[in-house]
Design an enzyme around this catalytic site. Structure first.
Site, PDB file in Angstrom:
ATOM      1  N   ASN A  14     -19.887  53.983   5.321  1.00  0.00           N
ATOM      2  CA  ASN A  14     -18.604  53.407   5.747  1.00  0.00           C
ATOM      3  C   ASN A  14     -17.567  54.525   5.694  1.00  0.00           C
ATOM      4  O   ASN A  14     -17.076  54.867   4.630  1.00  0.00           O
ATOM      5  CB  ASN A  14     -18.231  52.254   4.795  1.00  0.00           C
ATOM      6  CG  ASN A  14     -16.862  51.672   5.109  1.00  0.00           C
ATOM      7  OD1 ASN A  14     -16.291  51.962   6.157  1.00  0.00           O
ATOM      8  ND2 ASN A  14     -16.345  50.848   4.204  1.00  0.00           N
ATOM      9  N   LYS A  16     -14.628  54.471   6.805  1.00  0.00           N
ATOM     10  CA  LYS A  16     -13.244  53.966   6.700  1.00  0.00           C
ATOM     11  C   LYS A  16     -12.362  54.699   7.722  1.00  0.00           C
ATOM     12  O   LYS A  16     -12.856  55.021   8.808  1.00  0.00           O
ATOM     13  CB  LYS A  16     -12.733  54.105   5.262  1.00  0.00           C
ATOM     14  CG  LYS A  16     -13.739  53.525   4.260  1.00  0.00           C
ATOM     15  CD  LYS A  16     -13.216  53.380   2.876  1.00  0.00           C
ATOM     16  CE  LYS A  16     -14.344  52.849   1.982  1.00  0.00           C
ATOM     17  NZ  LYS A  16     -13.904  52.448   0.666  1.00  0.00           N
ATOM     18  N   HIS A  94     -15.009  43.218   4.170  1.00  0.00           N
ATOM     19  CA  HIS A  94     -14.863  44.324   3.213  1.00  0.00           C
ATOM     20  C   HIS A  94     -13.606  44.080   2.377  1.00  0.00           C
ATOM     21  O   HIS A  94     -12.601  43.582   2.890  1.00  0.00           O
ATOM     22  CB  HIS A  94     -14.769  45.658   3.963  1.00  0.00           C
ATOM     23  CG  HIS A  94     -14.826  46.829   3.038  1.00  0.00           C
ATOM     24  ND1 HIS A  94     -13.732  47.249   2.325  1.00  0.00           N
ATOM     25  CD2 HIS A  94     -15.856  47.637   2.681  1.00  0.00           C
ATOM     26  CE1 HIS A  94     -14.092  48.288   1.566  1.00  0.00           C
ATOM     27  NE2 HIS A  94     -15.372  48.534   1.759  1.00  0.00           N
ATOM     28  N   GLU A  96     -11.296  45.900   1.404  1.00  0.00           N
ATOM     29  CA  GLU A  96     -10.046  46.489   1.908  1.00  0.00           C
ATOM     30  C   GLU A  96      -9.457  45.644   3.031  1.00  0.00           C
ATOM     31  O   GLU A  96      -8.236  45.559   3.178  1.00  0.00           O
ATOM     32  CB  GLU A  96     -10.298  47.945   2.348  1.00  0.00           C
ATOM     33  CG  GLU A  96     -10.489  48.842   1.132  1.00  0.00           C
ATOM     34  CD  GLU A  96     -11.349  50.068   1.368  1.00  0.00           C
ATOM     35  OE1 GLU A  96     -11.600  50.433   2.527  1.00  0.00           O
ATOM     36  OE2 GLU A  96     -11.794  50.669   0.357  1.00  0.00           O
ATOM     37  N   GLU A 164     -20.284  44.256  -3.429  1.00  0.00           N
ATOM     38  CA  GLU A 164     -19.421  45.385  -3.781  1.00  0.00           C
ATOM     39  C   GLU A 164     -18.367  44.924  -4.781  1.00  0.00           C
ATOM     40  O   GLU A 164     -17.364  44.305  -4.392  1.00  0.00           O
ATOM     41  CB  GLU A 164     -18.695  45.901  -2.536  1.00  0.00           C
ATOM     42  CG  GLU A 164     -19.602  46.467  -1.479  1.00  0.00           C
ATOM     43  CD  GLU A 164     -18.854  47.470  -0.599  1.00  0.00           C
ATOM     44  OE1 GLU A 164     -19.225  48.633  -0.622  1.00  0.00           O
ATOM     45  OE2 GLU A 164     -17.887  47.075   0.061  1.00  0.00           O
ATOM     46  N   GLY A 170     -14.434  53.157  -4.631  1.00  0.00           N
ATOM     47  CA  GLY A 170     -13.579  54.341  -4.601  1.00  0.00           C
ATOM     48  C   GLY A 170     -13.042  54.767  -5.957  1.00  0.00           C
ATOM     49  O   GLY A 170     -12.161  55.619  -6.039  1.00  0.00           O
ATOM     50  N   SER A 204     -18.837  53.175  -5.334  1.00  0.00           N
ATOM     51  CA  SER A 204     -19.045  54.462  -6.018  1.00  0.00           C
ATOM     52  C   SER A 204     -20.513  54.906  -6.070  1.00  0.00           C
ATOM     53  O   SER A 204     -20.953  55.482  -7.065  1.00  0.00           O
ATOM     54  CB  SER A 204     -18.435  54.421  -7.424  1.00  0.00           C
ATOM     55  OG  SER A 204     -17.027  54.309  -7.327  1.00  0.00           O
TER      56      SER A 204
HETATM   57  P1  PGA Z   1     -17.063  53.924  -2.171  1.00  0.00           P
HETATM   58  O1  PGA Z   1     -16.748  52.787  -1.084  1.00  0.00           O
HETATM   59  O2  PGA Z   1     -18.487  54.314  -2.003  1.00  0.00           O
HETATM   60  O3  PGA Z   1     -16.116  55.031  -1.837  1.00  0.00           O
HETATM   61  O4  PGA Z   1     -16.803  53.321  -3.515  1.00  0.00           O
HETATM   62  C1  PGA Z   1     -17.676  51.780  -0.799  1.00  0.00           C
HETATM   63  C2  PGA Z   1     -17.128  50.890   0.267  1.00  0.00           C
HETATM   64  O5  PGA Z   1     -15.911  50.759   0.380  1.00  0.00           O
HETATM   65  O6  PGA Z   1     -17.875  50.260   1.022  1.00  0.00           O
END
Ligand code: PGA
Length: 239
Positions: A14, A16, A94, A96, A164, A170, A204
């Site tokens: 992803n 983003k 997601h 976000e 998640e 993140g 992460s």
């Molecule tokens: P990350 O993000 O691996 O940076 O924690 C995962 C995601 O947002 O799908």
């Protein structure tokens, strides 16, 4: 439509709101695939038709889709448009999108339904906040998301689930392995139809923890944000 049963695991990048044309060229010149796992690159929509695919184990994905099919909805991209570009997967729900764009379970359900209808695989994201975890209501939160977001006509061949934990995204923090195991086991047994679903873990994930995470019984791959932007790191994860 991608045959999900061809792969034991999926690794979904992803990106983003990251990447540009030079980044994409460099990325695909260095990406090292192997045939066991499915690899999906979820790029910003504007770059979707620049992504390489081999239709064997490398696929493209969007990060979101409009719940509308057409009309006066400035800035939106429809399921039909993704279909026109031959996009194989699409993230939905997601955290976000939920947090910054107020996406709710009803919308996640409707988007997932529209995607399934067009034979694009929705990657339905669910997860709890740190507060939920501290209050020990993780399973209640996940139950509600599973009940309200996963279409009744979904099955292990037309949809994926990604767990998640929001507090792990993140942040460099991850649940302990036995905690991931417990949640994936909970999802697996939540409904008998999830028995054969691929349930991915995200939050992460990096090269140093991915082997342990994917070796858990009910983990069938990972959704990877930050580490998917570093091609050397991503190559190690999908190895
Ligand atoms: P990350 O993000 O691996 O940076 O924690 C995962 C995601 O947002 O799908």
């Amino acid at each position: 439509m991608v045959n999900l049963s061809d792969f034991s695991s999926f690794f979904i990048a992803n990106w983003k709101l990251n990447g540009n044309i030079d980044f994409i060229k460099d990325y695909f010149s260095k990406l090292q695939l192997n045939s066991k796992n499915g690899v999906v690159i979820c790029a910003p929509n504007i770059y979707l038709n620049l992504l390489q695919k081999n239709n064997k184990n490398l696929f493209s994905g969007a990060q979101d889709v409009s719940k509308y099919h057409e009309g006066a909805f400035t800035g939106e991209t429809s399921v039909n448009m993704l279909n026109d570009l031959g996009v194989d997967f699409c993230l939905v729900g997601h955290s976000e999108r939920r947090q910054y764009f107020h996406e709710n379970n009803r919308e996640v359900l409707s988007k997932s339904n529209n995607l399934i209808e067009k034979k694009i695989i929705p990657v339905i994201c669910i997860g709890e906040t740190l507060e939920d975890r501290q209050k020990k209501i993780t399973k209640n939160v996940l139950s509600k998301q599973l009940e309200e977001c996963v279409p009744s006509n979904s099955n292990f061949q037309n949809a994926l689930i990604a767990y998640e934990p929001i507090w792990a995204i993140g942040t460099g923090l991850t649940p302990k392995l036995d905690e991931i195991d417990e949640v994936h086991d909970f999802i697996r047994n939540f409904d008998k139809k999830f028995k054969n679903f691929k349930i991915l873990y995200g939050g992460s994930v990096k090269a140093s923890n991915s082997i342990d995470i994917v070796s858990l019984n009910n983990v069938n791959g990972c959704l990877i944000g930050g580490s998917s932007l570093k091609i050397d790191e991503f190559n190690k994860i999908i190895e």
